[in-house]
Scaffold this active site. Structure first.
Site, mmCIF file in Angstrom:
data_model
loop_
_atom_site.group_PDB
_atom_site.id
_atom_site.type_symbol
_atom_site.label_atom_id
_atom_site.label_comp_id
_atom_site.label_asym_id
_atom_site.label_seq_id
_atom_site.Cartn_x
_atom_site.Cartn_y
_atom_site.Cartn_z
ATOM 1 N N LYS A 230 0.836 -1.206 0.000
ATOM 2 C CA LYS A 230 0.000 0.000 0.000
ATOM 3 C C LYS A 230 0.872 1.258 0.000
ATOM 4 C CE LYS A 230 -3.726 -2.565 2.095
ATOM 5 N NZ LYS A 230 -4.521 -2.948 3.271
ATOM 6 N N GLN B 91 -4.772 -1.630 9.365
ATOM 7 C CA GLN B 91 -4.621 -2.938 8.730
ATOM 8 C C GLN B 91 -5.248 -4.025 9.608
ATOM 9 O OE1 GLN B 91 -3.272 -3.563 5.596
ATOM 10 N NE2 GLN B 91 -4.014 -5.635 5.954
ATOM 11 N N ASP C 178 -11.086 2.430 3.456
ATOM 12 C CA ASP C 178 -11.441 1.013 3.240
ATOM 13 C C ASP C 178 -12.935 0.835 2.959
ATOM 14 O OD1 ASP C 178 -9.300 -0.756 3.213
ATOM 15 O OD2 ASP C 178 -9.130 -0.844 5.397
#
Ligand code: NDP
Length: 285
Positions: A53, A97, A120
């Protein structure tokens, strides 16, 4: 034989386009989009995802900040860090995460991220808006899958789609995006009877399960598009593999995604898209 949908190649093209967009945004607004990624603990898979990422952010010109916290970080400390990032006017996207260490309540953490920085798309406000058909941040994996289907030039409207897997992060939002594209959608899961029969109905088959080669060639309708979201470690070879037995299924499908190099890179690329979207939403607020 079906064509391979090369997620890596498509990602490269999209990241190139986004890099140009970011340059133009910087020139117009005087700053680039920025993404903060929090990693708690030292799970090797999570470390690898996070590296991917941060690397993608660099490629696109998005400013990124990686915050690593030890595995024994308390929920309170993590929530305080999220509060700090929520309040930081220079941060557009906040990502924690997953999975988190067992002692931390994931739901509480997701809820704590400001929904306008929720790159997200997991925050309840974004989930609700997705299902209500309102503007929202769409979860990266299903968003990437829709781009891959579009790339094939395949018209989804009126087609039968089957999504195997009903998680909140992949299966359920996937169903909504396919529905929005006017597919007739079935969602299958571990309790589905006659899975092979259900799958054989699909013009678009999305497997998001986490079981090596659950989907075999006999479960694929001739000419179907097969999207393999699964990421599994082959116990014999140690290599990554998907939920679909690609070698045999590609003989039946018209298009199929590989693992690795399929949905995975597209997920990360869509994270970049979502970060730019959060940036623009905040600027235009
Ligand atoms: P979850 O474990 O949350 O969900 C798995 C789903 O598969 C569940 O709905 C489960 O059913 C269903 N399932 C399990 N066994 C079977 C079976 N034998 N037949 C039919 N359905 C079954 O997984 P995620 O959605 O988080 O992830 C799915 C896969 O996708 C994983 O391999 C993951 O690593 C990968 N992934 C890949 C990403 C990428 O970018 N490429 C991103 C996110 C995930 P039930 O609900 O009944 O238990």
């Amino acid at each position: 034989m079906g064509a391979i949908i090369d997620g890596k190649q498509l990602s490269l093209r999209l990241k190139g386009e986004m890099a140009d967009e970011v340059k133009a945004l910087d020139a117009k607004y005087g700053r680039v989009p920025s993404l903060a990624v929090i990693l708690v603990g030292e799970n090797p898979a999570s470390q690898s995802y996070v590296r991917g990422k941060i690397k993608a952010a660099e490629e696109v010109g998005i400013k990124s900040e990686l915050i690593t916290m030890p595995a024994d970080t308390t929920e309170e400390v993590l929530l305080a860090e999220i509060d700090r990032l929520n309040a930081d006017k220079d941060i557009d996207g906040v990502l924690v995460q997953l999975p988190l260490p067992k002692h931390i309540d994931e739901e509480r953490v997701i809820d704590a991220i400001a929904f306008e920085k929720d790159v997200d798309g997991f925050h309840p406000a974004n989930v609700a808006n997705l299902w209500l058909g309102k503007p929202c941040i769409v979860p990266c994996t299903p968003k990437g899958v829709m781009q891959m289907i579009a790339e094939c030039g395949f018209s989804v409207a009126g087609k039968k789609a089957v999504v195997v897997g009903r998680s909140n992060i992949v299966g359920k939002p996937m169903v909504k995006l396919l529905l929005d594209a006017n597919a007739t959608v079935t969602i299958a899961h571990s309790r589905t009877q006659n899975l092979a029969e259900v799958c054989r109905e699909a013009d678009i088959l999305v497997a998001a399960v986490g079981r090596k080669h659950l989907i075999t060639a006999d479960m694929v309708k001739p000419g179907a598009i097969v999207i393999d979201v699964g990421v599994n470690r082959d116990p014999e070879t140690g290599k990554l593999c998907g939920d679909v037995d690609t070698a045999s299924a590609k003989e039946v499908a018209s298009f199929i995604t590989p693992v690795p190099g399929g949905v995975g890179p597209m997920t990360i690329t869509m994270l970049m898209k979502n970060t730019i979207e959060c940036y623009l939403n905040r600027i235009n607020k």
